[in-house]
Design a protein around this motif. Structure first.
Motif, short mmCIF file in Angstrom:
data_model
loop_
_atom_site.label_atom_id
_atom_site.label_comp_id
_atom_site.label_asym_id
_atom_site.label_seq_id
_atom_site.Cartn_x
_atom_site.Cartn_y
_atom_site.Cartn_z
N ILE A 16 -11.57 -6.56 -2.27
CA ILE A 16 -11.44 -5.28 -2.95
C ILE A 16 -10.08 -5.22 -3.64
CG2 ILE A 16 -11.50 -2.77 -2.75
CD1 ILE A 16 -12.98 -3.13 -0.08
N ASP B 181 0.81 -1.22 0.00
CA ASP B 181 0.00 0.00 0.00
C ASP B 181 0.85 1.27 0.00
OD1 ASP B 181 0.76 -0.68 2.60
OD2 ASP B 181 -1.01 0.24 3.51
N TYR C 107 -1.07 -2.40 -5.90
CA TYR C 107 -2.41 -2.93 -5.68
C TYR C 107 -2.42 -3.87 -4.48
CZ TYR C 107 -4.01 -1.20 -10.23
OH TYR C 107 -4.37 -0.40 -11.28
N ARG D 151 -8.61 3.97 -7.00
CA ARG D 151 -9.57 3.25 -7.84
C ARG D 151 -9.70 1.83 -7.29
NH1 ARG D 151 -6.55 5.62 -12.26
NH2 ARG D 151 -7.68 7.39 -13.15
N TYR D 152 -10.92 1.30 -7.35
CA TYR D 152 -11.13 -0.02 -6.75
C TYR D 152 -12.16 -0.81 -7.54
CZ TYR D 152 -15.46 1.94 -4.84
OH TYR D 152 -16.70 2.51 -4.71
N LYS D 153 -12.15 -2.10 -7.30
CA LYS D 153 -13.09 -3.01 -7.96
C LYS D 153 -13.40 -4.14 -7.00
CE LYS D 153 -13.49 -6.05 -12.03
NZ LYS D 153 -12.74 -6.59 -13.23
N TYR D 154 -14.68 -4.47 -6.86
CA TYR D 154 -15.07 -5.59 -6.03
C TYR D 154 -14.92 -6.90 -6.82
CZ TYR D 154 -17.13 -2.24 -2.77
OH TYR D 154 -17.32 -1.21 -1.87
N LEU E 235 -7.68 -2.84 -4.87
CA LEU E 235 -7.51 -1.41 -4.60
C LEU E 235 -6.17 -0.92 -5.12
CD1 LEU E 235 -8.32 1.26 -3.16
CD2 LEU E 235 -7.28 0.31 -1.08
N ASP E 236 -6.22 0.11 -5.97
CA ASP E 236 -5.03 0.79 -6.43
C ASP E 236 -4.68 1.85 -5.39
OD1 ASP E 236 -3.12 2.44 -7.61
OD2 ASP E 236 -4.04 2.40 -9.60
N CYS E 237 -3.62 1.62 -4.64
CA CYS E 237 -3.28 2.52 -3.54
C CYS E 237 -2.79 3.88 -4.01
CB CYS E 237 -2.23 1.86 -2.64
SG CYS E 237 -2.83 0.40 -1.81
N THR F 255 -10.76 -0.41 3.52
CA THR F 255 -11.45 -1.70 3.56
C THR F 255 -12.55 -1.70 4.60
OG1 THR F 255 -9.34 -2.73 2.97
CG2 THR F 255 -11.09 -4.18 3.73
#
Length: 388
Positions: free
Chosen positions: A189, A39, A44, A197-200, A191-193, A179
């Protein structure tokens, strides 16, 4: 077992009946399934919120006092909204909600006095983000009870990270708070730290269960070693940036590392970061195909990298992971969290859970003279208001 009914009873015992209505909340812990120590390197991560967490109950008062009480730990702490709020070491756990209260006041939210009760089933100091759960829970409760019905959860995560960085003094990344605030049931998740941007991603385990294994070794070294690893990564990035136009270490290639990093320690730290970031992307692809066994193998590879290249595991974590990997039903295991103690996770065939726990408990006890605790956890939603 903690639920709204037990919370109601405990709140009345602590603060008495009557007055304003009491509202009830839950804030999950989090587990990072893969992507450890990424992170703060701009890459990611792949965390999920847990069904283990911290519950809160809150009721408005008629004065300017906020009373903070936990059923899990002492002391009871009272905050006067009309006085200066500062971190005070003897207040212990309560410094986290105090930081939230101060930051909300500083941001212009006119808080009212209230009684707050916390209780949880999330073990403290084990790498399951009890601090983030407490911060997010406090902020969400106070904003809700003071009239904010549409809390922006991503903004809430950034707000709580700021409190942990500036008031508590822990230089953490955004993953834990994000989170806890943004979790979704039965999903992890991606997650692009760097950009948030995030995607489930659905996390369907079929005939397997996610087992959290607590080493019961407190993470005494984690803060100093965490800062040391961050510094080493910053040094590695600075060297590579002399030759390559990258903005974070996760953007480096293995060729960059082998070519430009002559220091063996920096080379190994950077190699973990790059390969771990790659494992996150591979893990998502495997899960989207339903390949749980392939994902489990990546978990084990991650632990090996954290042990050998990043050197943040320690004797107890290595012992429990090694024991788990030879136990009945286990298809993959790794440490989770900052390291040097805390928890590891394993994917285990559900039908063999009892055999697995027994074997790991016995083997871990023989190797370390410590007792392990086990939690079979589900994947939960983020912080939420409970039906009262």
């Amino acid at each position: 077992m903690i639920n709204v009914d037990t919370l109601k009873t405990a709140f009345i015992q602590a603060y008495g009946a009557g007055g304003h209505p009491v509202q009830y909340f839950f804030s999950p812990g989090r587990v990072n399934l893969i992507g450890e120590h990424i992170d703060y390197n701009g890459g990611y991560v792949f965390p999920a919120a847990l069904t283990l967490g911290i519950y809160g109950a809150i009721r408005l008062r008629e004065d300017s006092l906020i009373v903070l009480k936990s059923l899990n730990t002492a002391p009871l702490v009272t905050v006067d909204l009309n006085k200066l709020i500062e971190q005070y070491s003897p207040d212990g756990w309560a410094n986290y909600p105090k930081g939230i209260i101060k930051q909300l006041l500083d941001s212009g939210l006119p808080l009212k006095g209230c009684d707050i009760l916390f209780c949880g089933n999330l073990p403290d100091g084990t790498g399951l983000s009890s601090s983030a759960a407490l911060l997010v829970l406090t902020a969400f409760m106070l904003r809700t009870v003071n009239g904010d019905d549409h809390v922006d959860r991503a903004e809430l995560a950034r707000f709580c990270q700021k409190v942990e960085n500036q008031f508590i003094g822990v230089n953490c990344g955004i993953m834990d708070q994000f989170t806890v605030a943004m979790g979704k049931e039965n999903c992890a998740i991606l997650l692009d730290c760097e950009t948030l941007r995030y995607k489930y991603i659905p996390f369907a385990l079929d005939d397997c269960s996610l087992v959290i294994m607590n080493t019961n070794k407190k993470r005494e070294l984690s803060d100093s070693k965490y800062n040391e690893r961050r510094s080493e990564c910053e040094q590695a990035l600075a060297v590579i940036q002399r030759h390559s136009r990258i903005t974070n270490l996760c953007q480096a290639t293995l060729a960059d590392i082998e070519t430009y990093l002559t220091d063996n320690v920096l080379r190994r730290r950077a190699r973990h970061v790059v390969t771990e970031n790659n494992r996150v992307h591979t893990a998502v692809n495997l899960l989207e195909k339903g390949d749980i066994a392939g994902f489990a193998e990546l978990m084990t590879q991650s632990h090996t990298s954290l042990k050998n290249d990043y050197e943040v595991t320690g004797y107890e974590l290595d012992a429990i992971v090694d024991t788990a990997l030879t136990a009945p039903g286990c298809i993959g295991a790794r440490m989770t969290g900052a390291g040097f103690g805390g928890c590891a996770i394993a994917l285990v065939k559900t039908a063999q859970l009892a055999e697995f726990k027994s074997a790991v408990a016995t083997g871990y006890r023989a190797g370390t003279r410590r007792e392990a605790d086990f939690y079979v956890a589900g994947i939960a939603n983020g912080v939420s208001l409970l039906e009262g």
